[in-house]
Motif scaffolding. Structure first.
Motif, PDB file in Angstrom:
ATOM      1  N   PHE A  96      82.092 -48.671 -80.225  1.00  0.00           N
ATOM      2  CA  PHE A  96      83.121 -48.121 -79.342  1.00  0.00           C
ATOM      3  C   PHE A  96      84.087 -47.240 -80.137  1.00  0.00           C
ATOM      4  O   PHE A  96      84.423 -46.125 -79.731  1.00  0.00           O
ATOM      5  CB  PHE A  96      83.874 -49.274 -78.665  1.00  0.00           C
ATOM      6  CG  PHE A  96      84.490 -48.918 -77.340  1.00  0.00           C
ATOM      7  CD1 PHE A  96      84.991 -47.661 -77.064  1.00  0.00           C
ATOM      8  CD2 PHE A  96      84.600 -49.889 -76.358  1.00  0.00           C
ATOM      9  CE1 PHE A  96      85.572 -47.365 -75.844  1.00  0.00           C
ATOM     10  CE2 PHE A  96      85.183 -49.606 -75.137  1.00  0.00           C
ATOM     11  CZ  PHE A  96      85.673 -48.327 -74.884  1.00  0.00           C
ATOM     12  N   LEU A  97      84.524 -47.723 -81.300  1.00  0.00           N
ATOM     13  CA  LEU A  97      85.453 -46.936 -82.126  1.00  0.00           C
ATOM     14  C   LEU A  97      84.798 -45.641 -82.616  1.00  0.00           C
ATOM     15  O   LEU A  97      85.446 -44.587 -82.643  1.00  0.00           O
ATOM     16  CB  LEU A  97      85.974 -47.760 -83.299  1.00  0.00           C
ATOM     17  CG  LEU A  97      87.000 -48.830 -82.938  1.00  0.00           C
ATOM     18  CD1 LEU A  97      87.279 -49.740 -84.130  1.00  0.00           C
ATOM     19  CD2 LEU A  97      88.293 -48.201 -82.434  1.00  0.00           C
ATOM     20  N   LYS A 129      89.104 -52.763 -90.243  1.00  0.00           N
ATOM     21  CA  LYS A 129      87.933 -53.594 -89.923  1.00  0.00           C
ATOM     22  C   LYS A 129      86.978 -53.661 -91.114  1.00  0.00           C
ATOM     23  O   LYS A 129      86.490 -54.729 -91.465  1.00  0.00           O
ATOM     24  CB  LYS A 129      87.203 -53.069 -88.692  1.00  0.00           C
ATOM     25  CG  LYS A 129      87.880 -53.432 -87.382  1.00  0.00           C
ATOM     26  CD  LYS A 129      87.030 -53.128 -86.190  1.00  0.00           C
ATOM     27  CE  LYS A 129      85.942 -54.106 -85.930  1.00  0.00           C
ATOM     28  NZ  LYS A 129      86.306 -55.514 -85.769  1.00  0.00           N
ATOM     29  N   GLN A 163      79.856 -54.209 -81.334  1.00  0.00           N
ATOM     30  CA  GLN A 163      80.289 -53.431 -80.178  1.00  0.00           C
ATOM     31  C   GLN A 163      81.594 -52.687 -80.482  1.00  0.00           C
ATOM     32  O   GLN A 163      81.756 -51.537 -80.085  1.00  0.00           O
ATOM     33  CB  GLN A 163      80.457 -54.333 -78.965  1.00  0.00           C
ATOM     34  CG  GLN A 163      80.924 -53.594 -77.734  1.00  0.00           C
ATOM     35  CD  GLN A 163      81.067 -54.513 -76.534  1.00  0.00           C
ATOM     36  OE1 GLN A 163      80.397 -55.530 -76.442  1.00  0.00           O
ATOM     37  NE2 GLN A 163      81.944 -54.148 -75.634  1.00  0.00           N
ATOM     38  N   ALA A 164      82.490 -53.354 -81.213  1.00  0.00           N
ATOM     39  CA  ALA A 164      83.775 -52.729 -81.546  1.00  0.00           C
ATOM     40  C   ALA A 164      83.562 -51.482 -82.403  1.00  0.00           C
ATOM     41  O   ALA A 164      84.193 -50.444 -82.165  1.00  0.00           O
ATOM     42  CB  ALA A 164      84.684 -53.725 -82.257  1.00  0.00           C
ATOM     43  N   TYR A 165      82.674 -51.569 -83.387  1.00  0.00           N
ATOM     44  CA  TYR A 165      82.395 -50.408 -84.238  1.00  0.00           C
ATOM     45  C   TYR A 165      81.807 -49.261 -83.424  1.00  0.00           C
ATOM     46  O   TYR A 165      82.207 -48.108 -83.581  1.00  0.00           O
ATOM     47  CB  TYR A 165      81.419 -50.779 -85.368  1.00  0.00           C
ATOM     48  CG  TYR A 165      82.045 -51.561 -86.486  1.00  0.00           C
ATOM     49  CD1 TYR A 165      82.870 -50.936 -87.422  1.00  0.00           C
ATOM     50  CD2 TYR A 165      81.807 -52.916 -86.626  1.00  0.00           C
ATOM     51  CE1 TYR A 165      83.441 -51.646 -88.456  1.00  0.00           C
ATOM     52  CE2 TYR A 165      82.368 -53.641 -87.662  1.00  0.00           C
ATOM     53  CZ  TYR A 165      83.193 -53.001 -88.577  1.00  0.00           C
ATOM     54  OH  TYR A 165      83.767 -53.701 -89.601  1.00  0.00           O
ATOM     55  N   ASP A 198      91.341 -56.901 -90.367  1.00  0.00           N
ATOM     56  CA  ASP A 198      91.551 -56.703 -88.937  1.00  0.00           C
ATOM     57  C   ASP A 198      92.144 -57.913 -88.229  1.00  0.00           C
ATOM     58  O   ASP A 198      93.037 -57.770 -87.404  1.00  0.00           O
ATOM     59  CB  ASP A 198      90.266 -56.243 -88.247  1.00  0.00           C
ATOM     60  CG  ASP A 198      89.073 -57.145 -88.501  1.00  0.00           C
ATOM     61  OD1 ASP A 198      88.960 -57.691 -89.614  1.00  0.00           O
ATOM     62  OD2 ASP A 198      88.256 -57.279 -87.585  1.00  0.00           O
ATOM     63  N   THR A 248      92.541 -53.180 -70.608  1.00  0.00           N
ATOM     64  CA  THR A 248      91.307 -52.422 -70.834  1.00  0.00           C
ATOM     65  C   THR A 248      91.328 -51.108 -70.057  1.00  0.00           C
ATOM     66  O   THR A 248      91.070 -50.037 -70.615  1.00  0.00           O
ATOM     67  CB  THR A 248      90.083 -53.251 -70.411  1.00  0.00           C
ATOM     68  OG1 THR A 248      90.120 -54.482 -71.104  1.00  0.00           O
ATOM     69  CG2 THR A 248      88.796 -52.528 -70.719  1.00  0.00           C
TER      70      THR A 248
END
Length: 151
Positions: free
Chosen positions: A6-7, A33, A2-4, A38, A113
C-alpha cells in the motif's frame, strides 16, 4: 506485507503527482518500518501527530505577529474589510469542525480509513494539503449528527 504494498502504491502516486509532502511522509514511514521502529513511533505519532501538526501550523501562522509584521493596527485595519469578517467566521467554523473531527476519530476510529484515503487522493491528485482527515472528520461528524437529528 500489505502495508508495504500500500505504501509503495502511494509512493508511486506521490511521485506521479509530484507531491513533495506526501512523498516525504511515505518515505519516512517506509524507513521507520524497514529499520523496525514502526511499532513504537507509529503509536506515538498516531496518538500525538495531529496535535504536533496543529502546533507547527499555529507557529507558522503566528510568525508574522512575532516578527512585528502584523500588529494591532493591521488587525484593526483588516477588520474594516468584509473579507476579514468572512475569514474570521470561517476560522471559527473550521476550528469547531476540527474539534468535532477529534471527537469522531476518538469515538469511531474505523472511519479513519475512508478519511485517510480521501485525504491522500486529494493531496496526490489535486495538490491538496493533508489537513483533510481532521476537518473531514468534523464535517462527517456534523453531517452524522444532522442525520441523527432528523431520524
Amino acid at each position: 506485507m500489505q502495508a508495504y504494498l500500500f505504501l509503495f502504491m502511494l509512493l508511486v502516486i506521490a511521485v506521479m503527482a509530484k507531491n513533495q509532502s506526501l512523498l516525504i511522509a511515505i518515505i519516512v514511514l517506509l524507513a521507520l518500518k524497514i529499520i523496525g521502529l514502526d511499532n513504537k513511533i507509529f503509536t506515538l505519532v498516531q496518538s500525538k501527530g495531529i496535535n504536533w501538526g496543529v502546533t507547527i501550523i499555529t507557529i507558522a501562522v503566528l510568525v508574522p505577529i512575532a516578527t512585528g509584521e502584523i500588529g494591532f493596527r493591521e488587525l484593526g485595519n483588516s477588520l474594516k474589510s468584509p473579507y476579514a469578517w468572512i475569514a474570521l467566521v470561517s476560522g471559527v467554523f473550521v476550528a469547531l469542525l476540527g474539534k468535532s473531527g477529534v471527537v469522531l476519530l476518538a469515538e469511531d476510529p474505523h472511519i479513519t480509513t475512508a478519511l485517510v484515503f480521501g485525504t491522500v487522493a486529494a493531496v496526490a491528485l489535486f495538490n491538496g494539503v493533508a489537513v483533510g482527515p481532521l476537518i473531514g472528520a468534523g464535517i462527517a461528524y456534523t453531517a452524522m449528527k444532522i442525520i441523527e437529528w432528523f431520524h
